[in-house]
Scaffold this motif. Structure first.
Motif, mmCIF file in Angstrom:
data_model
loop_
_atom_site.group_PDB
_atom_site.id
_atom_site.type_symbol
_atom_site.label_atom_id
_atom_site.label_comp_id
_atom_site.label_asym_id
_atom_site.label_seq_id
_atom_site.Cartn_x
_atom_site.Cartn_y
_atom_site.Cartn_z
ATOM 1 N N ALA A 9 -4.528 -21.839 3.888
ATOM 2 C CA ALA A 9 -4.169 -22.571 2.671
ATOM 3 C C ALA A 9 -3.011 -23.521 2.941
ATOM 4 N N HIS A 10 -2.032 -23.055 3.704
ATOM 5 C CA HIS A 10 -0.889 -23.911 4.045
ATOM 6 C C HIS A 10 -1.342 -25.081 4.913
ATOM 7 N N VAL A 14 -3.324 -26.627 0.161
ATOM 8 C CA VAL A 14 -3.866 -26.258 -1.147
ATOM 9 C C VAL A 14 -2.989 -25.203 -1.805
ATOM 10 N N ASN A 15 -3.097 -25.131 -3.124
ATOM 11 C CA ASN A 15 -2.428 -24.096 -3.906
ATOM 12 C C ASN A 15 -3.461 -23.118 -4.429
ATOM 13 N N VAL A 16 -3.271 -21.844 -4.134
ATOM 14 C CA VAL A 16 -4.201 -20.813 -4.585
ATOM 15 C C VAL A 16 -4.007 -20.585 -6.083
ATOM 16 N N GLN A 17 -5.120 -20.574 -6.830
ATOM 17 C CA GLN A 17 -5.029 -20.543 -8.287
ATOM 18 C C GLN A 17 -5.634 -19.308 -8.942
ATOM 19 N N VAL A 33 -8.879 -23.037 -5.521
ATOM 20 C CA VAL A 33 -7.604 -23.629 -5.114
ATOM 21 C C VAL A 33 -7.511 -25.050 -5.658
ATOM 22 N N GLY A 34 -6.301 -25.578 -5.633
ATOM 23 C CA GLY A 34 -6.077 -26.960 -6.007
ATOM 24 C C GLY A 34 -5.662 -27.774 -4.799
ATOM 25 N N HIS A 35 -6.250 -28.985 -4.649
ATOM 26 C CA HIS A 35 -5.932 -29.867 -3.536
ATOM 27 C C HIS A 35 -5.392 -31.178 -4.098
ATOM 28 N N PRO A 36 -4.342 -31.758 -3.508
ATOM 29 C CA PRO A 36 -3.741 -32.960 -4.095
ATOM 30 C C PRO A 36 -4.679 -34.157 -4.173
ATOM 31 N N ALA A 37 -5.663 -34.251 -3.279
ATOM 32 C CA ALA A 37 -6.596 -35.385 -3.298
ATOM 33 C C ALA A 37 -7.937 -35.033 -3.908
ATOM 34 N N HIS A 38 -8.422 -33.825 -3.638
ATOM 35 C CA HIS A 38 -9.776 -33.445 -4.062
ATOM 36 C C HIS A 38 -9.796 -32.700 -5.394
ATOM 37 N N GLY A 39 -8.652 -32.302 -5.910
ATOM 38 C CA GLY A 39 -8.617 -31.570 -7.165
ATOM 39 C C GLY A 39 -9.062 -30.127 -6.982
ATOM 40 N N THR A 94 -14.305 -26.575 0.148
ATOM 41 C CA THR A 94 -15.416 -27.270 -0.488
ATOM 42 C C THR A 94 -15.071 -27.609 -1.936
ATOM 43 N N ALA A 95 -15.859 -28.486 -2.516
ATOM 44 C CA ALA A 95 -15.688 -28.819 -3.927
ATOM 45 C C ALA A 95 -15.950 -27.586 -4.781
ATOM 46 N N TYR A 96 -15.250 -27.492 -5.882
ATOM 47 C CA TYR A 96 -15.443 -26.379 -6.812
ATOM 48 C C TYR A 96 -16.532 -26.756 -7.812
ATOM 49 N N ILE A 97 -17.565 -25.933 -7.897
ATOM 50 C CA ILE A 97 -18.640 -26.133 -8.862
ATOM 51 C C ILE A 97 -18.246 -25.429 -10.151
#
Length: 265
Positions: A9-10, A14-17, A33-39, A94-97
Motif C-alpha cells: 500500500a505504501h 494508496v490509503n486503506v479504507q 483503497v483510495g489512490h490520488p490519481a485513480h480514485g 485495480t479499479a473498484y467496481i
C-alpha cells in the motif's frame, strides 16, 4: 500478510479504507483503497512461496488485462512485487467496481432476481472468453482422467472440445451489473466449463439454478456440456472432501449422476 500488505500500500501510494477481505485459505488479502490519481480502487495481495512466483495464478490478472480489453472487469492500474522471508507477494491495484457481487460465497444460498439483460451480457462475456486463443490451461485432461472416477464414481469423459474459460465463474465473482472479477485462473478448459460451474454452484438455490439451465440449455444439455458438468462436479466434490461446502455435496452427487446418465457413461 498484513505487514506485506502495508508495504505494498505504501509503495503504490494508496490509503486503506475498508476492513480486510481474506481469500481462499488466507492466500490473498484485499481492501478497498483510495489512490490520488485513480480514485477508488481495489488492492489485492497474493502470497506464494518464493519458488512459485511465476506461472498461471501469479500472472493471471496481468495477462487478462491485455487479453480481454472489451470484457467488463476491473481495469488493472499497477502491480507491485516483493519478497520477504521465503515468500513472494504480488499486489494488484485495480479499479473498484462499485456494485455488489451476487453472493458472498461461491455457493449460492439465496435466490436471485436478475433481469434478462444481465444474462444477455453474461452470454456475450462467455462467448468472448471462449473465442480467445490462449496458451494457458485451467483444467487438464490428466486431472479429469484421475479425479472424475475418484470423486464421482463415473468414468472420466475424454474431452474433445477445449475452449478458453474464466475458470472461477460463480456468483461471488459476478456483480449485479454483470462485471466479472478474479481473473487469476483463466485458461483452456472443457467446452461449457464456466457455465457448468455457475450452474453447479447454484444448486442450493433451485429457482435460480433452473433459470441458469434455461438460459444455457443448448450448451448444458449438449454432449460437451454434460461432460463439463461431470468435470465440475468432480472438482467441487474434491473440494468438499477437504471440508468445503458440505451442504452442497448431496446436490453435486445427484448432478453428477444425472450428467453421467445423460452422457451414457
Amino acid at each position: 500478510m498484513s505487514a506485506a500488505y502495508k508495504n505494498a500500500a505504501h509503495a503504490l501510494g494508496v490509503n486503506v479504507q475498508d476492513p480486510p477481505v481474506w481469500g481462499w485459505h488466507g492466500r490473498t488479502l484485499s481492501h478497498r483503497v483510495g489512490h490520488p490519481a485513480h480514485g477508488a480502487c481495489w488492492l489485492r495481495l497474493l502470497s506464494v512461496p518464493e519458488s512459485k512466483a511465476s506461472g498461471k495464478l501469479w500472472e493471471g490478472t496481468q495477462r487478462a488485462a491485455a487479453t480481454f480489453p472489451t470484457i467488463r472487469k476491473p481495469a488493472l492500474h499497477a502491480l507491485h512485487d516483493h519478497t520477504d522471508s521465503g515468500y513472494a507477494y504480488r499486489a494488484e491495484l485495480t479499479a473498484y467496481i462499485d456494485e455488489p457481487v451476487l453472493s458472498a460465497d461461491p455457493v449460492l444460498r439465496h435466490e436471485l432476481h436478475l433481469p434478462d439483460s444481465w444474462f444477455t451480457t453474461i452470454r456475450a462475456t462467455l462467448a468472448a472468453i471462449a473465442a480467445t486463443p490462449t496458451d494457458r490451461t485451467a483444467v487438464r485432461q490428466e486431472w479429469i482422467t484421475r479425479a472424475v472416477p475418484q470423486y464421482t464414481g463415473y468414468p472420466a469423459p475424454k474431452i474433445t472440445s477445449w475452449e478458453c474459460a474464466h475458470g472461477d465463474f460463480h456468483t461471488a465473482n459476478l456483480t449485479s451489473g454483470a462485471a466479472l472479477l478474479d481473473w487469476e485462473g483463466w485458461g483452456l478448459a472443457p467446452r461449457g466449463y464456466d457455465t457448468a460451474l455457475l450452474y453447479a454452484y447454484a444448486q442450493l438455490a433451485p429457482n435460480t439454478a433452473r433459470r441458469i439451465h434455461r438460459q444455457f440449455a443448448p450448451l448444458l444439455d449438449s454432449t460437451s456440456g454434460r461432460a463439463a458438468l461431470l468435470v465440475v462436479c468432480a472438482e467441487l466434490l474434491q473440494s468438499a472432501s477437504r471440508g468445503d461446502h458440505p451442504d452442497l455435496t448431496p446436490r453435486l452427487q445427484a448432478l453428477a449422476e444425472k450428467s453421467a446418465a445423460a452422457a451414457q457413461l
